[in-house]
Design a protein around this motif. Structure first.
Motif, short mmCIF file in Angstrom:
data_model
loop_
_atom_site.label_atom_id
_atom_site.label_comp_id
_atom_site.label_asym_id
_atom_site.label_seq_id
_atom_site.Cartn_x
_atom_site.Cartn_y
_atom_site.Cartn_z
N ARG A 71 0.98 -1.33 0.14
CA ARG A 71 -0.15 -0.03 0.02
C ARG A 71 0.86 1.33 -0.08
O ARG A 71 0.52 2.35 0.74
N THR A 72 2.08 1.27 -0.88
CA THR A 72 2.84 2.51 -1.02
C THR A 72 3.22 2.57 -2.46
O THR A 72 2.72 1.87 -3.35
N PHE A 73 3.79 3.63 -2.79
CA PHE A 73 4.40 3.91 -4.12
C PHE A 73 5.28 4.44 -3.95
O PHE A 73 5.80 5.61 -3.62
N THR A 74 6.74 3.70 -4.45
CA THR A 74 7.78 3.77 -4.15
C THR A 74 8.86 3.42 -5.18
O THR A 74 8.35 2.80 -6.15
N SER A 75 10.32 3.66 -5.30
CA SER A 75 11.09 3.17 -6.46
C SER A 75 11.45 1.69 -6.07
O SER A 75 11.00 0.99 -5.07
N GLY A 76 11.77 1.12 -7.32
CA GLY A 76 12.36 -0.30 -6.84
C GLY A 76 13.44 -0.40 -6.00
O GLY A 76 13.12 -1.65 -5.44
N PRO A 77 14.39 0.06 -5.99
CA PRO A 77 15.44 -0.01 -5.11
C PRO A 77 14.86 0.02 -3.52
O PRO A 77 15.29 -0.58 -2.74
N ALA A 78 14.09 1.15 -3.42
CA ALA A 78 13.40 1.22 -1.97
C ALA A 78 12.59 0.11 -1.68
O ALA A 78 12.55 -0.43 -0.39
N TYR A 79 11.83 -0.26 -2.65
CA TYR A 79 10.88 -1.52 -2.40
C TYR A 79 11.76 -2.72 -2.17
O TYR A 79 11.36 -3.58 -1.13
N ALA A 80 12.81 -2.95 -2.75
CA ALA A 80 13.76 -4.31 -2.45
C ALA A 80 13.99 -4.18 -1.09
O ALA A 80 14.36 -5.14 -0.57
N ARG A 81 14.74 -2.96 -0.69
CA ARG A 81 15.24 -2.70 0.76
C ARG A 81 14.02 -3.36 1.78
O ARG A 81 14.33 -3.72 2.88
N ARG A 82 12.99 -2.59 1.65
CA ARG A 82 12.02 -2.93 2.56
C ARG A 82 11.64 -4.26 2.62
O ARG A 82 11.15 -5.26 3.69
#
Length: 411
Positions: free
Chosen positions: A56-67
């Motif tokens: 339920r967020t809208f983020t970049s690929g690298p930030a998503y991978a880190r999460r």
């Protein structure tokens, strides 16, 4: 180094990491990732659009991978990188090669989350010269975002689906103009909003429909490509020093084949039921290994969905052996899951995932079994080439679990 676990997950992308986060609070879980870092394709897809359905967020690929990595490790999963699973040593035991050497990992359950890849030029049988400057999307993004290298100044992109525009954004980041996007279809395969943005002055992409790449020109480096109009047969040369081949996906299925799993001839991935079990007891498959290729967040939701069946397996429960096979008729190419078992839960998000070769703007979906219609739905979203077509699984509510195969078609 430890060698026994409750669950071994092969692949540290969105699907595998989400499954690890779901299961690690109850069981000992190891994630085996062949790359130097976990996170999958989003690691080198440095633009927004990730995490909408699962986080339920809208983020970049690298930030998503880190999460994803943070969630899995916080839940207690062990992540092993540079760990390549090379084969099987039994039902749920795998052979792993890493900088530490060769090792056998024994698990009570194995989840295959190896994802998918784009076919390279050699597999697409494109004639012409062998000059440098030809990429797939994944190769391009790895070069630009992970290695920090440059590409050319003027590019042609083959394909007009979601990942094609991801390639356009990566090219823009690298300072490379996209001269042309070419597609064999009558309209771009991506969502209308993406197509509209691509044509705005922000990106300024020119899209040539009903065209195909017929020749690559230039050696030792690319100089141009030849493009053919499918309807007229006329050809033209487009000057470029970079060519990106997008789409045309195939699952990373080598490990599934080595296990002798029942394979789906249409998806070229392992055949699974709605709980994501494969034909081998204790082995599950998730993500884009099954539906090449869907968005990262949908693949991640497979990881969440499979946890229920894995828990049941670890408790010693076994599914009904009989199941009804699901098939499709043209213009549909494939459907997943491919088996419906009595008593099983609905598929992830209560959706059947299908792929179409033709655009159907108002799809009327019909399910038939043994000569009778068992379900039908008219859907408000199109069935479009280049992206997964989702059909509510309730269309199968009338299936006889003792009957023959079910065929799903478009009308």
């Amino acid at each position: 180094m430890r060698t026994d676990y409750d669950v071994a997950i092969v692949g540290g992308g969105p699907a595998g990491l989400t499954a690890a986060a779901e299961l690690s609070r109850e069981y000992d879980v190891v994630v085996l990732e062949r790359e130097a870092e976990a996170g999958g394709i989003p690691r080198h897809s440095d633009h927004l659009g990730y995490g909408m359905r699962d986080m339920r967020t809208f983020t970049s690929g690298p930030a998503y991978a880190r999460r994803l990595v943070a969630r899995a490790t916080a839940a207690g999963a062990e992540l092993r990188t540079r760990a390549m699973v090379t084969g099987w040593s039994g039902g749920t035991s795998v052979d792993v090669t890493s900088p530490a050497g060769r090792q056998r990992i024994d698990a009570r359950a194995v989840i295959l989350a190896t994802g998918a890849r784009e076919r390279p030029r050699s597999a697409r049988l494109i004639p012409g010269d062998r000059g440098a400057g030809v990429y797939t999307t994944g190769h391009l993004q790895n070069v630009v975002h992970l290695q920090g290298r440059t590409v050319g100044r003027r590019a042609v992109v083959v394909g007009a689906e979601l990942v094609s525009y991801s390639a356009v954004l990566t090219l823009r980041h690298a300072g490379c103009e996209t001269a042309l996007v070419t597609t064999t279809h009558r309209s771009p395969e991506s969502y209308a909003a993406f197509n509209a943005v691509a044509r705005t002055p922000l990106l300024g992409v020119r899209i040539a429909t009903r065209t195909r790449l017929t020749r690559i020109i230039g050696t030792p480096t690319l100089r141009a490509v030849e493009i053919e109009d499918i309807d007229t047969g006329s050809r033209r040369v487009v000057e470029c020093d970079t060519l990106v081949l997008t789409g045309d996906w195939i699952p990373d299925h080598e490990l599934a084949r080595a296990a002798g799993l029942d394979m789906d001839a249409a998806t070229v991935g392992p055949l699974t039921d709605t709980a994501l079990r494969t034909s081998r007891d204790g082995v599950f498959a998730i993500g884009n290994l099954l539906h090449p290729v869907d968005t990262a967040d949908v693949a991640a939701l497979d990881g969440r969905h499979v946890a229920t069946a894995v828990r049941a397996r670890l408790r010693g429960e076994h599914p009904a052996t009989a199941g009804v096979r699901l098939r499709v008729e043209a213009p549909l190419r494939w459907i997943t899951p491919g088996v419906l078992r009595p008593g099983d839960t609905a598929p992830a998000r209560h959706r059947l995932l299908l792929w179409t070769e033709d655009l159907v703007r108002v799809p009327r979906v019909v399910a038939r079994q043994d000569g009778r219609v068992v379900g039908r739905r008219t859907l408000p979203w199109p069935a479009s080439p280049g992206r997964v077509f989702r059909v509510p699984s309730s269309i199968l509510a009338g299936v006889d679990p003792k009957g023959g195969p079910v065929t799903v078609s478009l009308r």
